[in-house]
Motif scaffolding. Structure first.
Motif, PDB file in Angstrom:
ATOM      1  N   GLN A 663       0.632  -1.209   0.008  1.00 55.32           N
ATOM      2  CA  GLN A 663      -0.269   0.108  -0.051  1.00 55.32           C
ATOM      3  C   GLN A 663       0.844   1.090  -0.578  1.00 55.32           C
ATOM      4  O   GLN A 663      -0.144   2.498  -1.059  1.00 55.32           O
ATOM      5  CB  GLN A 663      -0.650   0.090   1.320  1.00 55.32           C
ATOM      6  N   MET A 664       2.033   1.273   0.659  1.00 50.59           N
ATOM      7  CA  MET A 664       2.462   2.520   0.985  1.00 50.59           C
ATOM      8  C   MET A 664       3.857   2.820  -0.397  1.00 50.59           C
ATOM      9  O   MET A 664       3.740   4.254  -0.718  1.00 50.59           O
ATOM     10  CB  MET A 664       3.571   2.305   2.036  1.00 50.59           C
ATOM     11  N   ALA A 665       4.204   1.692  -0.785  1.00 47.11           N
ATOM     12  CA  ALA A 665       4.805   2.146  -2.257  1.00 47.11           C
ATOM     13  C   ALA A 665       3.806   2.304  -3.460  1.00 47.11           C
ATOM     14  O   ALA A 665       4.541   3.115  -3.732  1.00 47.11           O
ATOM     15  CB  ALA A 665       5.538   0.793  -2.591  1.00 47.11           C
ATOM     16  N   ILE A 666       2.496   1.811  -3.453  1.00 44.73           N
ATOM     17  CA  ILE A 666       2.318   2.713  -4.508  1.00 44.73           C
ATOM     18  C   ILE A 666       1.372   4.118  -4.164  1.00 44.73           C
ATOM     19  O   ILE A 666       1.590   5.170  -4.694  1.00 44.73           O
ATOM     20  CB  ILE A 666       0.430   1.148  -4.534  1.00 44.73           C
ATOM     21  N   SER A 667       1.672   4.105  -2.921  1.00 45.04           N
ATOM     22  CA  SER A 667       0.976   5.346  -2.415  1.00 45.04           C
ATOM     23  C   SER A 667       1.782   6.462  -2.137  1.00 45.04           C
ATOM     24  O   SER A 667       1.568   7.258  -3.554  1.00 45.04           O
ATOM     25  CB  SER A 667       0.263   5.740  -1.656  1.00 45.04           C
ATOM     26  N   SER A 668       3.073   6.384  -1.584  1.00 44.29           N
ATOM     27  CA  SER A 668       4.082   6.951  -2.281  1.00 44.29           C
ATOM     28  C   SER A 668       4.875   7.471  -3.884  1.00 44.29           C
ATOM     29  O   SER A 668       4.875   8.365  -4.345  1.00 44.29           O
ATOM     30  CB  SER A 668       5.523   6.180  -1.813  1.00 44.29           C
ATOM     31  N   SER A 669       4.803   6.224  -4.737  1.00 43.83           N
ATOM     32  CA  SER A 669       4.845   6.679  -6.313  1.00 43.83           C
ATOM     33  C   SER A 669       4.101   7.364  -6.683  1.00 43.83           C
ATOM     34  O   SER A 669       4.582   7.472  -7.941  1.00 43.83           O
ATOM     35  CB  SER A 669       5.266   5.058  -6.547  1.00 43.83           C
ATOM     36  N   ASN A 670       2.260   6.797  -6.580  1.00 39.68           N
ATOM     37  CA  ASN A 670       1.739   7.737  -6.975  1.00 39.68           C
ATOM     38  C   ASN A 670       1.562   9.452  -7.280  1.00 39.68           C
ATOM     39  O   ASN A 670       1.762  10.144  -7.815  1.00 39.68           O
ATOM     40  CB  ASN A 670       0.182   6.395  -7.438  1.00 39.68           C
ATOM     41  N   THR A 671       2.014   9.683  -5.653  1.00 37.39           N
ATOM     42  CA  THR A 671       1.804  10.931  -5.394  1.00 37.39           C
ATOM     43  C   THR A 671       2.766  11.634  -6.185  1.00 37.39           C
ATOM     44  O   THR A 671       2.668  12.563  -6.212  1.00 37.39           O
ATOM     45  CB  THR A 671       1.785  10.814  -3.650  1.00 37.39           C
ATOM     46  N   GLY A 672       3.570  11.379  -5.912  1.00 34.72           N
ATOM     47  CA  GLY A 672       5.239  11.693  -6.276  1.00 34.72           C
ATOM     48  C   GLY A 672       4.844  11.911  -7.720  1.00 34.72           C
ATOM     49  O   GLY A 672       5.297  13.156  -8.743  1.00 34.72           O
ATOM     50  N   GLY A 673       4.350  10.885  -8.804  1.00 36.23           N
ATOM     51  CA  GLY A 673       4.188  10.540  -9.776  1.00 36.23           C
ATOM     52  C   GLY A 673       3.285  12.131 -10.145  1.00 36.23           C
ATOM     53  O   GLY A 673       3.376  13.028 -11.680  1.00 36.23           O
ATOM     54  N   ALA A 674       2.148  11.744  -9.544  1.00 33.87           N
ATOM     55  CA  ALA A 674       1.031  13.600  -9.692  1.00 33.87           C
ATOM     56  C   ALA A 674       1.337  14.694  -9.730  1.00 33.87           C
ATOM     57  O   ALA A 674       0.991  15.316 -10.595  1.00 33.87           O
ATOM     58  CB  ALA A 674      -0.181  12.539  -8.791  1.00 33.87           C
ATOM     59  N   TRP A 675       2.497  14.591  -8.518  1.00 31.37           N
ATOM     60  CA  TRP A 675       2.338  15.765  -8.662  1.00 31.37           C
ATOM     61  C   TRP A 675       3.381  16.508  -9.422  1.00 31.37           C
ATOM     62  O   TRP A 675       3.877  17.847  -9.868  1.00 31.37           O
ATOM     63  CB  TRP A 675       3.927  15.603  -7.250  1.00 31.37           C
ATOM     64  N   ASP A 676       4.932  15.436 -10.024  1.00 33.38           N
ATOM     65  CA  ASP A 676       5.454  16.284 -11.273  1.00 33.38           C
ATOM     66  C   ASP A 676       4.768  15.961 -11.913  1.00 33.38           C
ATOM     67  O   ASP A 676       5.197  16.882 -12.977  1.00 33.38           O
ATOM     68  CB  ASP A 676       6.429  14.485 -11.069  1.00 33.38           C
ATOM     69  N   ASN A 677       3.989  16.136 -12.675  1.00 33.33           N
ATOM     70  CA  ASN A 677       3.212  15.729 -14.113  1.00 33.33           C
ATOM     71  C   ASN A 677       2.337  17.360 -13.656  1.00 33.33           C
ATOM     72  O   ASN A 677       1.497  17.749 -14.763  1.00 33.33           O
ATOM     73  CB  ASN A 677       2.430  14.545 -14.819  1.00 33.33           C
ATOM     74  N   ALA A 678       1.687  17.447 -12.760  1.00 30.07           N
ATOM     75  CA  ALA A 678       1.075  18.839 -12.357  1.00 30.07           C
ATOM     76  C   ALA A 678       1.733  19.724 -12.017  1.00 30.07           C
ATOM     77  O   ALA A 678       1.385  21.136 -13.239  1.00 30.07           O
ATOM     78  CB  ALA A 678       0.688  18.825 -10.874  1.00 30.07           C
ATOM     79  N   LYS A 679       2.989  19.994 -12.481  1.00 28.09           N
ATOM     80  CA  LYS A 679       4.496  20.970 -12.681  1.00 28.09           C
ATOM     81  C   LYS A 679       4.218  21.461 -13.790  1.00 28.09           C
ATOM     82  O   LYS A 679       4.058  22.076 -14.616  1.00 28.09           O
ATOM     83  CB  LYS A 679       5.047  20.146 -12.208  1.00 28.09           C
ATOM     84  N   LYS A 680       4.288  19.763 -14.555  1.00 29.36           N
ATOM     85  CA  LYS A 680       4.297  19.931 -16.346  1.00 29.36           C
ATOM     86  C   LYS A 680       3.102  20.151 -16.710  1.00 29.36           C
ATOM     87  O   LYS A 680       2.818  20.923 -17.596  1.00 29.36           O
ATOM     88  CB  LYS A 680       5.383  18.202 -15.903  1.00 29.36           C
ATOM     89  N   TYR A 681       1.675  20.494 -15.795  1.00 25.78           N
ATOM     90  CA  TYR A 681       0.611  20.752 -16.359  1.00 25.78           C
ATOM     91  C   TYR A 681       0.673  22.129 -16.726  1.00 25.78           C
ATOM     92  O   TYR A 681       0.507  22.682 -17.588  1.00 25.78           O
ATOM     93  CB  TYR A 681      -0.519  20.308 -16.251  1.00 25.78           C
ATOM     94  N   ILE A 682       0.675  22.547 -15.621  1.00 24.28           N
ATOM     95  CA  ILE A 682       0.670  24.259 -15.355  1.00 24.28           C
ATOM     96  C   ILE A 682       2.232  24.500 -16.422  1.00 24.28           C
ATOM     97  O   ILE A 682       1.595  25.547 -16.861  1.00 24.28           O
ATOM     98  CB  ILE A 682       1.313  24.381 -13.797  1.00 24.28           C
ATOM     99  N   GLU A 683       3.181  23.935 -16.885  1.00 26.49           N
ATOM    100  CA  GLU A 683       4.434  24.792 -17.579  1.00 26.49           C
ATOM    101  C   GLU A 683       3.390  24.619 -18.655  1.00 26.49           C
ATOM    102  O   GLU A 683       4.576  25.455 -19.524  1.00 26.49           O
ATOM    103  CB  GLU A 683       5.244  23.796 -17.203  1.00 26.49           C
ATOM    104  N   SER A 684       2.859  23.955 -19.270  1.00 30.02           N
ATOM    105  CA  SER A 684       2.330  23.621 -20.946  1.00 30.02           C
ATOM    106  C   SER A 684       1.555  25.095 -20.869  1.00 30.02           C
ATOM    107  O   SER A 684       1.001  25.422 -21.944  1.00 30.02           O
ATOM    108  CB  SER A 684       1.824  22.649 -21.047  1.00 30.02           C
ATOM    109  N   GLY A 685       1.244  25.285 -19.593  1.00 29.22           N
ATOM    110  CA  GLY A 685       0.545  27.090 -19.889  1.00 29.22           C
ATOM    111  C   GLY A 685      -0.276  27.020 -19.503  1.00 29.22           C
ATOM    112  O   GLY A 685      -1.501  27.984 -19.823  1.00 29.22           O
ATOM    113  N   HIS A 686      -1.020  25.820 -18.518  1.00 31.24           N
ATOM    114  CA  HIS A 686      -2.371  26.571 -17.846  1.00 31.24           C
ATOM    115  C   HIS A 686      -2.112  26.794 -16.554  1.00 31.24           C
ATOM    116  O   HIS A 686      -1.084  26.323 -15.534  1.00 31.24           O
ATOM    117  CB  HIS A 686      -2.693  24.817 -17.731  1.00 31.24           C
ATOM    118  N   PHE A 687      -3.243  27.943 -15.959  1.00 33.67           N
ATOM    119  CA  PHE A 687      -2.996  28.172 -15.028  1.00 33.67           C
ATOM    120  C   PHE A 687      -1.675  28.907 -14.434  1.00 33.67           C
ATOM    121  O   PHE A 687      -1.352  29.252 -12.951  1.00 33.67           O
ATOM    122  CB  PHE A 687      -3.197  27.402 -13.843  1.00 33.67           C
ATOM    123  N   GLY A 688      -1.162  30.123 -15.506  1.00 35.70           N
ATOM    124  CA  GLY A 688      -0.633  30.932 -15.205  1.00 35.70           C
ATOM    125  C   GLY A 688       0.998  30.351 -16.254  1.00 35.70           C
ATOM    126  O   GLY A 688       1.840  31.547 -16.226  1.00 35.70           O
ATOM    127  N   GLY A 689       1.483  29.470 -16.132  1.00 38.75           N
ATOM    128  CA  GLY A 689       2.016  28.450 -17.026  1.00 38.75           C
ATOM    129  C   GLY A 689       3.552  28.708 -15.492  1.00 38.75           C
ATOM    130  O   GLY A 689       3.663  28.952 -14.566  1.00 38.75           O
TER     131      GLY A 689
END
Length: 749
Positions: A663-689
């Protein structure tokens, strides 16, 4: 007599079938890896100008053709030098540890057949080191060439990165399978008595040392590499992007080379050793369990059915890779992620009928006994068939695909979960952290249900042997899994090199697209690795209770319940140690990067160069020092428990670590991956870029998530596997000499 000779000849041909299949598959995999290495090497990185550099390159006039290519070579060489020096330093420490442990295991009387266990352990460790080193070498060789081909277009760059990843995938699986097959044949000759009988139970317990050696190296590779890469990454992001406001991979950032080196030593060498460990351990678990079944030991082909599955997987992956490198070449950025996911789907579809054919050809035609429990009256006899074994393999195979796709859903910014996290950044870093943690916890639900169904079906079909086969099914397309895993860090490095070499916005846009797809596939690979680790660990647990003759685990007994709680705590203690290690190393890195920005005149104005080597040295020293304690805790926990409290306490300890660790491995890996790609989504021009307040909040979330997704999370799957394989290897010792505090009453305590 003629009838006897005919039957003998037929039996010989039958036994040679496994040798032909395994050797031809390994030869094919190694030849393909060599061909792809040669093709990648033909992309020349020198000061000479290539004609295609003129195409789509918007910054050439400023740099000059020769200067651009020379920069690519210099940056690539600096990354390669840092990665190689770290691995040499890490492997020197590992050599001392491995040799000491091998000597202890080789002491006569310490383990049954201790000498042969020790040899298998050394061979497994050496193979794991070789696999990690090969992967790192091809990655640092291909990163600058991928950046160069990005000048030509996204399609050529994609092919280079995939082919380089395929070198690691096919070389690792082929090399590991071939060495294991050779070792099995040598031990078969050694354990063969004068009357022709073979002690298969003792032989396979020695072979388990091969999996232990691979997993020990994998643990230190994952932990050490993870601490290295995240210390550099956090230092580069916090000071460079947040404080100084410069782009990611900007050459003015002193930690940028260390950051790119970390991608190779953590995500390539560490990940390669990790998945080699899963492959070796799942195979060893299946062999140990099969050695207890008389019908499977009657023929060499039946016994080595797990190797036949892995060999057939190489052929399937060989066909699959052509869909990315030859048949369906990409022409647009939008096709990248789709083509990588198709690799997983195609290999899974092709492997499904293949598993049935291999099961039919390498298992008994009629129903056979897989497990006998003579401790109860009446005696329990568990039987299975080749079709049920095939069903176990296919169940594991498709569970792996489902877990991979669910992981993608929760970590890709193409879907709502990550976009919700990105949206939360508009109100600051705190809400970003809250949303990310919630996403990670929620992402555990479907993967755990998939694993639960797979475990139930596999156990009903073929007892613990079925669970080992399900793990092998999930890993049967490992060549492709490793290919798309290695593709990610190679593309990430290519983007960094393109930025440092000043290749222009268009080239950087292409490498960013390659990198974004790589982030998603890396998350898929982590989910795949965690799922397979859960099945491998359970299969090893089954082999352990068989070896140590643990009849029933009863959590109503106080000692066993206490051991269960301690086991459930270990993943948290391990994560605390690794996270703290990253924090300590990152603190030192941040201070050094700040010092250079403050004390080197003209650094921000590009009139001076930073001291890259100082940052590389900080990451190297910190990771080598900090990896010792977490590794020792994992290896020593089951040994100390077994010596003091006995084999039943060890069984409960393993259950607790498995249940909480997954459980801990899945949640840790997916939380970190989501934060990383949320940053990239913003960098692509969304929510102020870029350079907006939401972007600053996203960078903080990404920085917090870095050690979760690249250090603690991936290392936890090695924790649950390594504890299980250590227990299996020492199971006989625990049975004979363990429980010094409770003695023979350990089962009822």
């Amino acid at each position: 007599n003629a009838e006897y000779m005919g039957a003998h000849s037929l039996n010989k041909m039958f036994e040679q079938g496994i040798a032909l299949l395994v050797c031809s598959a390994c030869a094919l995999g190694l030849v393909l890896a060599a061909i792809f290495t040669l093709q990648v090497s033909r992309i020349n990185i020198s000061s000479k100008t290539d004609g295609y550099l003129l195409e789509n390159y918007d910054n050439e006039a400023a740099h000059g053709h020769d200067k651009v290519t020379q920069k690519l070579a210099e940056i690539g060489a600096a990354i390669a030098e840092g990665a190689t020096s770290f691995l040499y330093a890490e492997y020197r420490i590992l050599t001392v540890f491995v040799v000491i442990l091998a000597i202890l295991m080789g002491i006569p009387g310490f383990l049954e057949h201790s000498y042969y266990v020790s040899i298998a352990f050394l061979l497994g460790a050496a193979t794991s080191v070789a696999c990690g080193f090969i992967g790192m070498k091809i990655a640092v060789f291909a990163n600058s060439r991928t950046a160069k081909m990005a000048i030509r277009g996204v399609g050529p760059a994609f092919v280079v990165a995939v082919k380089a990843g395929a070198v690691m995938g096919f070389a690792l699986v082929s090399l590991g399978l071939l060495i294991l097959f050779i070792l099995l044949n040598i031990y078969h000759a050694i354990f063969k008595a004068d009357d022709g009988s073979v002690d298969y139970i003792g032989m396979m317990e020695c072979i388990a040392g091969y999996g232990l050696g691979g997993s020990c190296v994998a643990l230190f590779g994952r932990v050490g590499g993870g601490i290295y890469t995240k210390a550099a990454d956090v230092g580069a992001d916090l000071v460079g992007k947040v404080e100084q406001g410069i782009p990611e991979d900007d050459p003015r950032n002193p930690a940028v080379i260390a950051d790119n080196v970390g991608d190779n030593v953590g995500d390539i060498a560490g990940m390669g050793a990790d998945l080699f460990g899963s492959f070796a351990e799942s195979t060893c678990a299946a062999l140990v369990i099969a050695s207890q079944a008389p019908e499977l030991t009657a023929h060499w082909n039946y016994l080595l059915y797990p190797l036949a599955l892995s060999a057939s997987g190489i052929f399937v992956c060989f066909v699959t890779q052509f869909f990315a490198t030859t048949f369906c070449l990409i022409t647009t950025i939008e096709q990248i992620e789709q083509r990588l996911k198709q690799q997983l789907l195609i290999s899974t579809v092709l492997m499904t009928p293949t598993a049935f054919l291999v099961s039919y050809g390498f298992l008994p035609e009629t129903e056979f006994i897989i497990h006998t429990d003579a401790t109860v009256v009446p005696v329990i006899v568990v039987t299975t068939t080749w079709a049920k074994c095939a069903a176990c393999v296919i169940c594991g195979l498709w569970s792996g695909l489902i877990i991979g796709y669910i992981t993608e859903y929760f970590t890709s910014h193409s879907y709502s979960p990550v976009r919700d996290v990105a949206n939360s950044c508009q109100t600051g870093a705190a809400t970003n952290i809250i949303y990310g943690l919630a996403l990670g916890y929620k992402s555990c639900i479907i993967p755990v249900l998939c694993l639960a169904v797979t475990i139930y079906v596999a156990h009903r079909c073929a007892d613990m042997y079925g669970i080992a086969l399900a793990a092998l099914g999930m890993l049967s397309t490992l060549c492709i899994g490793l290919t798309i895993d290695a593709y990610g860090p190679i593309s990430d490095n290519a983007g960094g090199i393109a930025e440092m070499a000043g290749l222009g916005e268009e080239v950087r846009r292409r490498t960013d697209a390659l990198d974004a797809a790589g982030n998603t596939t890396a998350a898929i690979g982590k989910g795949f690795a965690i799922g397979s680790a859960a099945l491998v660990s359970l299969a090893l647990f089954g082999a352990f209770i068989t070896r140590a003759q643990v009849m029933v685990l009863d959590i109503a007994k106080p000692l066993q319940f206490a051991s269960l709680l301690v086991g459930a705590m270990l993943p948290y203690a391990f994560s605390a140690l690794t996270m703290k290690s990253v924090g300590k190393a990152a603190l030192e890195m941040v201070q050094e990067v700040r010092r250079q920005f403050r004390e080197i005149p003209g650094l921000m104005e590009r009139r001076a160069k930073p001291d890259y080597k100082k940052c590389v040295a900080i990451s190297t020293t910190a990771s080598l020092k900090e990896m010792i304690l977490p590794g020792a805790m994992v290896i020593l926990s089951p040994i100390i428990t077994g010596i003091l409290f006995g084999e039943y306490a060890v069984g409960a300890l393993l259950c607790g670590a498995l249940v909480s660790g997954v459980q801990m491995a899945i949640s840790s890996s997916n939380t970190g991956g989501a934060w990383d790609n949320a940053k990239k989504y913003i960098e692509s021009g969304h929510f102020g870029g870029k350079h907006s307040a939401p972007h600053a909040a996203a960078v903080i979330g990404d920085t917090v998530g870095d050690p979760l997704k690249d250090t603690s999370g991936p290392s936890l799957n090695i924790l649950i596997k390594l504890m299980a394989i250590v227990s299996l290897v020492f199971g006989g010792f625990f049975k004979a000499h363990g429980g010094v505090l409770f003695g023979p009453i350990g089962a009822s305590a």
